[in-house]
Every structure is written in structure tokens, then in C-alpha cells.
Design a protein around this motif. Structure first.
Motif, PDB file in Angstrom:
ATOM      1  N   LEU A  31       0.830  -1.205   0.000  1.00 21.46           N
ATOM      2  CA  LEU A  31       0.000   0.000   0.000  1.00 21.46           C
ATOM      3  C   LEU A  31       0.865   1.256   0.000  1.00 21.46           C
ATOM      4  O   LEU A  31       0.542   2.249  -0.666  1.00 21.46           O
ATOM      5  N   MET A  32       1.974   1.224   0.739  1.00 26.02           N
ATOM      6  CA  MET A  32       2.863   2.385   0.786  1.00 26.02           C
ATOM      7  C   MET A  32       3.499   2.681  -0.567  1.00 26.02           C
ATOM      8  O   MET A  32       3.809   3.839  -0.868  1.00 26.02           O
ATOM      9  N   THR A  33       3.727   1.658  -1.381  1.00 26.49           N
ATOM     10  CA  THR A  33       4.323   1.895  -2.692  1.00 26.49           C
ATOM     11  C   THR A  33       3.316   2.392  -3.715  1.00 26.49           C
ATOM     12  O   THR A  33       3.694   2.702  -4.848  1.00 26.49           O
ATOM     13  N   GLY A  34       2.055   2.456  -3.322  1.00 25.41           N
ATOM     14  CA  GLY A  34       1.031   2.951  -4.232  1.00 25.41           C
ATOM     15  C   GLY A  34       0.250   1.876  -4.941  1.00 25.41           C
ATOM     16  O   GLY A  34      -0.398   2.148  -5.961  1.00 25.41           O
ATOM     17  N   ARG A  35       0.297   0.654  -4.392  1.00 30.72           N
ATOM     18  CA  ARG A  35      -0.469  -0.420  -4.997  1.00 30.72           C
ATOM     19  C   ARG A  35      -1.816  -0.556  -4.307  1.00 30.72           C
ATOM     20  O   ARG A  35      -1.869  -0.681  -3.068  1.00 30.72           O
ATOM     21  N   PRO A  36      -2.910  -0.556  -5.051  1.00 33.86           N
ATOM     22  CA  PRO A  36      -4.197  -0.865  -4.436  1.00 33.86           C
ATOM     23  C   PRO A  36      -4.210  -2.345  -4.060  1.00 33.86           C
ATOM     24  O   PRO A  36      -3.464  -3.146  -4.617  1.00 33.86           O
ATOM     25  N   ALA A  37      -5.061  -2.693  -3.128  1.00 35.50           N
ATOM     26  CA  ALA A  37      -5.072  -4.065  -2.628  1.00 35.50           C
ATOM     27  C   ALA A  37      -6.460  -4.659  -2.691  1.00 35.50           C
ATOM     28  O   ALA A  37      -7.469  -3.952  -2.578  1.00 35.50           O
ATOM     29  N   VAL A  38      -6.480  -5.973  -2.849  1.00 37.01           N
ATOM     30  CA  VAL A  38      -7.691  -6.765  -2.631  1.00 37.01           C
ATOM     31  C   VAL A  38      -7.363  -7.699  -1.476  1.00 37.01           C
ATOM     32  O   VAL A  38      -6.394  -8.459  -1.541  1.00 37.01           O
ATOM     33  N   ALA A  39      -8.130  -7.619  -0.401  1.00 41.53           N
ATOM     34  CA  ALA A  39      -7.851  -8.404   0.800  1.00 41.53           C
ATOM     35  C   ALA A  39      -9.099  -9.103   1.283  1.00 41.53           C
ATOM     36  O   ALA A  39     -10.216  -8.579   1.138  1.00 41.53           O
ATOM     37  N   THR A  40      -8.920 -10.280   1.838  1.00 45.26           N
ATOM     38  CA  THR A  40     -10.037 -10.964   2.480  1.00 45.26           C
ATOM     39  C   THR A  40     -10.208 -10.416   3.887  1.00 45.26           C
ATOM     40  O   THR A  40      -9.234 -10.048   4.560  1.00 45.26           O
ATOM     41  N   ASP A  41     -11.431 -10.362   4.331  1.00 45.13           N
ATOM     42  CA  ASP A  41     -11.789  -9.692   5.584  1.00 45.13           C
ATOM     43  C   ASP A  41     -11.478 -10.590   6.782  1.00 45.13           C
ATOM     44  O   ASP A  41     -12.367 -11.194   7.385  1.00 45.13           O
ATOM     45  N   VAL A  42     -10.201 -10.659   7.125  1.00 45.55           N
ATOM     46  CA  VAL A  42      -9.728 -11.446   8.260  1.00 45.55           C
ATOM     47  C   VAL A  42      -8.873 -10.542   9.130  1.00 45.55           C
ATOM     48  O   VAL A  42      -8.033  -9.792   8.631  1.00 45.55           O
ATOM     49  N   GLY A  43      -9.086 -10.603  10.443  1.00 44.42           N
ATOM     50  CA  GLY A  43      -8.263  -9.817  11.355  1.00 44.42           C
ATOM     51  C   GLY A  43      -8.365  -8.335  11.071  1.00 44.42           C
ATOM     52  O   GLY A  43      -9.455  -7.775  10.905  1.00 44.42           O
ATOM     53  N   ALA A  44      -7.197  -7.690  10.959  1.00 46.91           N
ATOM     54  CA  ALA A  44      -7.150  -6.240  10.776  1.00 46.91           C
ATOM     55  C   ALA A  44      -7.086  -5.839   9.310  1.00 46.91           C
ATOM     56  O   ALA A  44      -6.807  -4.675   9.010  1.00 46.91           O
ATOM     57  N   ALA A  45      -7.358  -6.760   8.375  1.00 48.23           N
ATOM     58  CA  ALA A  45      -7.185  -6.458   6.950  1.00 48.23           C
ATOM     59  C   ALA A  45      -8.055  -5.288   6.503  1.00 48.23           C
ATOM     60  O   ALA A  45      -7.598  -4.408   5.766  1.00 48.23           O
ATOM     61  N   ALA A  46      -9.314  -5.259   6.928  1.00 50.45           N
ATOM     62  CA  ALA A  46     -10.222  -4.222   6.448  1.00 50.45           C
ATOM     63  C   ALA A  46      -9.744  -2.831   6.855  1.00 50.45           C
ATOM     64  O   ALA A  46      -9.749  -1.900   6.040  1.00 50.45           O
ATOM     65  N   GLU A  47      -9.319  -2.663   8.102  1.00 51.62           N
ATOM     66  CA  GLU A  47      -8.865  -1.334   8.506  1.00 51.62           C
ATOM     67  C   GLU A  47      -7.477  -1.025   7.967  1.00 51.62           C
ATOM     68  O   GLU A  47      -7.109   0.147   7.832  1.00 51.62           O
ATOM     69  N   THR A  48      -6.693  -2.047   7.650  1.00 49.50           N
ATOM     70  CA  THR A  48      -5.397  -1.807   7.017  1.00 49.50           C
ATOM     71  C   THR A  48      -5.582  -1.266   5.607  1.00 49.50           C
ATOM     72  O   THR A  48      -4.920  -0.319   5.191  1.00 49.50           O
ATOM     73  N   VAL A  49      -6.515  -1.857   4.854  1.00 48.92           N
ATOM     74  CA  VAL A  49      -6.737  -1.452   3.471  1.00 48.92           C
ATOM     75  C   VAL A  49      -7.549  -0.162   3.390  1.00 48.92           C
ATOM     76  O   VAL A  49      -7.213   0.759   2.643  1.00 48.92           O
ATOM     77  N   GLY A  50      -8.616  -0.068   4.186  1.00 50.90           N
ATOM     78  CA  GLY A  50      -9.456   1.118   4.134  1.00 50.90           C
ATOM     79  C   GLY A  50      -9.947   1.388   2.724  1.00 50.90           C
ATOM     80  O   GLY A  50     -10.381   0.475   2.013  1.00 50.90           O
ATOM     81  N   ASP A  51      -9.843   2.661   2.291  1.00 47.39           N
ATOM     82  CA  ASP A  51     -10.259   2.996   0.929  1.00 47.39           C
ATOM     83  C   ASP A  51      -9.083   2.934  -0.045  1.00 47.39           C
ATOM     84  O   ASP A  51      -9.144   3.494  -1.131  1.00 47.39           O
ATOM     85  N   GLY A  52      -8.039   2.194   0.366  1.00 47.75           N
ATOM     86  CA  GLY A  52      -6.920   1.952  -0.537  1.00 47.75           C
ATOM     87  C   GLY A  52      -7.052   0.635  -1.272  1.00 47.75           C
ATOM     88  O   GLY A  52      -6.052   0.098  -1.769  1.00 47.75           O
ATOM     89  N   GLY A  53      -8.263   0.107  -1.361  1.00 48.46           N
ATOM     90  CA  GLY A  53      -8.467  -1.145  -2.066  1.00 48.46           C
ATOM     91  C   GLY A  53      -9.845  -1.691  -1.809  1.00 48.46           C
ATOM     92  O   GLY A  53     -10.760  -0.951  -1.406  1.00 48.46           O
ATOM     93  N   LEU A  54     -10.012  -2.980  -2.013  1.00 48.81           N
ATOM     94  CA  LEU A  54     -11.298  -3.645  -1.852  1.00 48.81           C
ATOM     95  C   LEU A  54     -11.150  -4.799  -0.871  1.00 48.81           C
ATOM     96  O   LEU A  54     -10.128  -5.495  -0.869  1.00 48.81           O
ATOM     97  N   VAL A  55     -12.167  -5.017  -0.053  1.00 47.89           N
ATOM     98  CA  VAL A  55     -12.172  -6.086   0.941  1.00 47.89           C
ATOM     99  C   VAL A  55     -13.334  -7.012   0.635  1.00 47.89           C
ATOM    100  O   VAL A  55     -14.463  -6.554   0.395  1.00 47.89           O
ATOM    101  N   VAL A  56     -13.066  -8.323   0.627  1.00 48.24           N
ATOM    102  CA  VAL A  56     -14.090  -9.311   0.274  1.00 48.24           C
ATOM    103  C   VAL A  56     -14.155 -10.364   1.374  1.00 48.24           C
ATOM    104  O   VAL A  56     -13.222 -10.515   2.169  1.00 48.24           O
ATOM    105  N   PRO A  57     -15.248 -11.116   1.450  1.00 54.15           N
ATOM    106  CA  PRO A  57     -15.351 -12.160   2.475  1.00 54.15           C
ATOM    107  C   PRO A  57     -14.300 -13.247   2.255  1.00 54.15           C
ATOM    108  O   PRO A  57     -13.954 -13.566   1.112  1.00 54.15           O
TER     109      PRO A  57
END
Length: 438
Positions: free
Chosen positions: A360-386
């Protein structure tokens, strides 16, 4: 302020501790690294470094002290097996710390299996979830607990505050220092030690339950006794509060990472997954999702980058990719220079996903599964899925790969947001000073 910083070698918390020392220069650090053999160059404000192996067997108690150790163990066992006897657990652990004060292992060679059997029988009288133990299981469980408690014999450096950079062994050392010298301690958790114990495979169920009861009681005591508890994310804070932490003494402070710098995205359409290749990676879901993405985005590739920690798991993942016809589009690499247009995170662990944060710091958007702190780590810097849903994962990856404007806009947001969230290490300067004034 003299800070005794206690960490475990080879863990993310150990690497974080070195970054902390580099960022907070107004204090004198005494670094205690558990299970460490290596050394690293450290700045001048680190007054001492001690590498110890608390898991190794040290001197045993004198015979005259063994009855006191059995009594302490009985209190510990009764306290951890019964939710209504928390103070007994604290009393038992305190007594063991006193017995270990001269560096002797408080329970090595002490016959405590019978005490564990008695405690389990008594606890079952009021709580049917306490397991029935055979003598063999009691001996096995008590042997594991003896090893878990060995860090009580490791003295913390003399300091104004002890900082346990993780729960588990560092917490035991911080608790012992508080009891011996009154030194307050600060506990930082980048993942939840107790939750990792619940998720980890273990021995047969009765033994595993006994060990989990111990770690649960230790977590409660650790949160209760800490001057401050630091959570890496709101997810971790919620877990800490559920296990007895005082809301007024729990702060959320992201761990803080160095800025790797913005890098232009590669021209090729590439998904990049980075981490350790083992069961927690949840790669079968990713590989299944990638087969769907490939049908929609011709020419797309997936790089799975990282060291193999479980060879049989890695073979299973390669076999799955072969069965899905992905041999020419999916590569397993171990290359820190690997890059992609979109970072993908599917890990099942709840700790801070450092590789995700750096992406994320290098400017890459992310797709993350919603486990642990992933959703708040990504925020609006990507998409979070189940988690565990290849279709949803594939949809999110396809969207970011094919919508170039959205991908670049989201990547810029990811970098800006993540840099702001992780400029946090200097906060510890104020936390240390606050503890010193109390």
C-alpha cells in the motif's frame, strides 16, 4: 527514561523493536532478546543487549522449595481452569515468579501432574467444559506448562519501565519484573497471542484445552496488570477488551513502517501475493479465484512470492494450479523485487500484514479478504471481500485490473492513507514519558 525492551528473535515484533529504537532516541534502551543468537548494529542510546534462551533448561529448585512450588502450581491450575478463580491464578504465578527469582526453573523436576489432575477434577464440579484428564494427559500437559513458564527465571534489565513487545514469554518477564521491583510495564501486541493459540493445531483435545485455559488466564492477567496496552489495530483492541483489558488503558497505535517509496506500476497485468507459503496463506482460494480472473482478463499473471514454510502445502497448491491449467500464468517465486499492479492478501492470521502495508505504501491498491485487521489496514486503498469466496475475490481483482483510472486513483489513496497511519513510532516517546511521571 530507561526502557527495558523485551522481544523474541525471529518474529515481526523483533524487527519492529529495532525500528522503534531507531525512531525514539530520547531514552536509554536495554534490549532483551529471547531465543536470539545473532546480533545487529544498534545506536548509541542502546545501553545493553542481552540474548537469552528461556526455553533451555536451567537449574532446578532446591528440594526444600519444591513443596512451595507444588502449592503455587495448584493455585495456578485451579485459577486457570475456573473462570471464577482468576485471583488464584495470579497468586500462583506470583509465587512461581518469586521461586524463580534467582534464575532457577520454578517447576523443573517438580511433580505437578497430580496437582493438575486434582485441579481439573475440582473445576469439573462447577464447569462441565473442563476436560477429563488421564494421568498420561496430565503429565504431558504439565510438562508443556513447565516449559511455558521458564521465562519467569529470566530477569528483566533494571529500568524505569519494561516494554514487552509481544505477549507470551515477554509478558511473563514483564510481570515478574513488576512483582520483583514494582517496575510498570507497557504491552504492545501486533497480533493477539491468545488468538494464535486458539487457531494453532495442538495436542489431543484435553491437553490443548488445558494449555488454552492457561494462555487465556495469562492474557487476562497481563492486560489487567499493564500500565498501558497498545493494540496495532482496532480489531486487536476489541479482542483485548473482550478478555478483560480496561478500555481507558488500551490505545490503538499502528506499528509504523519505513516508507519504501512510491514505485510506478508495471505495464503488465499482474496480481502479486506476498507472504509465507503455508496453511495460513489460504492460497487454494486465491488460485481458484485466479482461474476465474484469467478467463476474464486474457494475459493476466499471478505471482505468489515468499518462502515456503510447509513443503507439502506448497505441493498441494502447485498441483491445484496445474489441474486448473494455470501453469503458464502462475509463478511461485521468492523475490523481494517482484511487483504487480494489484496486491492481493488472503492470509488467515490476525497479525499486522507487513507485506500488505508495504505494498500500500508503494502505491499499490489491494484486494484483501476480511480477516483480522485487513479491512482497517486497506481502508479505501483497495477492496475487501469475504474470506473463502473465490468468486468475490475474482470480481474485486478483475475490477482493479481492468479499470485503470480506478486502480491508479485507489493506489494513490492507499499510499497517502497508509503513510499517515504508520507515522506512529514517535508516539512511544510520549508514552514512555507519561509512564515515568505516574
Amino acid at each position: 527514561m530507561r526502557v527495558a525492551l523485551v522481544t523474541e528473535a525471529g518474529t515481526p515484533a523483533d524487527a519492529w523493536a529495532r525500528r522503534l529504537i531507531g525512531a525514539v532516541t530520547g531514552h536509554t534502551f536495554h534490549l532483551l532478546r529471547l531465543e536470539a543468537r545473532d546480533t545487529h548494529p544498534l545506536p548509541a542510546h542502546v545501553a545493553s543487549v542481552r540474548n537469552v534462551r528461556p526455553g533451555s533448561r536451567g537449574p532446578s529448585l532446591p528440594r526444600a522449595d519444591r513443596p512451595a512450588a507444588v502449592t503455587a502450581a495448584m493455585l495456578l491450575f485451579r485459577g486457570m481452569l475456573s473462570d471464577s478463580s482468576h485471583r488464584q491464578f495470579a497468586d500462583g504465578l506470583h509465587r512461581l515468579a518469586v521461586l524463580a527469582r534467582d534464575g532457577r526453573q520454578p517447576l523443573h523436576g517438580v511433580p505437578i501432574a497430580g496437582a493438575l489432575l486434582d485441579a481439573a477434577r475440582a473445576a469439573r464440579g462447577v464447569d462441565s467444559t473442563v476436560p477429563r484428564l488421564t494421568l498420561r494427559q496430565a503429565r504431558h500437559a504439565s510438562g508443556l506448562l513447565e516449559r511455558v513458564l521458564r521465562p519467569l527465571a529470566v530477569p528483566a534489565p533494571d529500568a524505569d519501565v519494561t516494554h514487552a513487545a509481544a505477549s507470551g514469554p515477554p509478558l511473563l518477564i514483564a510481570l515478574a519484573a513488576r512483582w520483583h521491583t514494582g517496575t510498570p510495564y507497557l504491552l504492545t501486541e501486533h497480533d493477539i497471542h491468545l488468538r494464535r493459540r486458539y487457531l494453532a493445531p495442538g495436542d489431543d483435545e484435553p491437553v490443548r484445552t488445558v494449555l488454552l485455559r492457561f494462555h487465556r488466564a495469562l492474557a487476562r492477567l497481563g492486560y489487567e496488570s499493564a500500565a498501558l496496552v497498545i493494540a496495532a489495530a482496532r480489531f486487536h483492541r476489541r479482542w483485548q477488551l473482550r478478555h478483560g483489558a480496561d478500555p481507558e488503558r488500551v490505545l490503538v497505535v499502528p506499528p509504523g513502517l519505513d516508507d519504501p517509496g512510491h514505485t510506478p506500476e508495471p505495464a503488465a497485468q499482474v496480481l502479486l501475493w506476498r507472504g509465507s507459503i503455508g496453511p495460513d496463506a489460504e492460497l487454494p482460494c486465491l488460485i481458484s479465484a485466479f482461474s476465474l480472473v484469467r478467463a476474464r482478463v486474457p494475459g493476466v499473471r499471478l505471482l505468489v512470492d515468499g518462502p515456503v514454510t510447509d513443503p507439502s502445502y506448497a505441493r498441494h497448491c502447485r498441483d491445484l494450479a496445474h489441474r486448473l491449467g494455470l501453469d503458464d500464468a502462475l509463478r511461485f517465486v521468492d523475490d523481494p523485487q517482484a511487483d504487480g499492479q494489484v496486491a492481493v492478501a488472503t492470509d488467515l492470521t490476525d497479525g499486522v500484514a507487513y507485506t500488505l502495508v508495504k505494498a500500500l505504501m508503494t502505491g499499490r491498491p489491494a484486494v484483501a479478504t476480511d480477516v483480522g485487521a485487513a479491512a482497517e489496514t486497506v481502508g479505501d486503498g483497495g477492496l475487501v471481500v469475504p474470506p473463502g469466496e473465490p468468486g468475490a475475490l475474482a470480481d474485486a481483482c478483475t475490477l482493479l485490473l481492468t479499470d485503470h483510472a480506478l486502480r491508479r486513483r485507489t493506489g494513490a489513496t492507499a499510499r497517502r492513507r497508509t503513510l499517515a497511519r504508520h507515522a506512529t513510532l514517535p508516539a512511544y516517546d510520549h508514552l514512555y514519558r507519561d509512564l515515568g511521571y505516574r
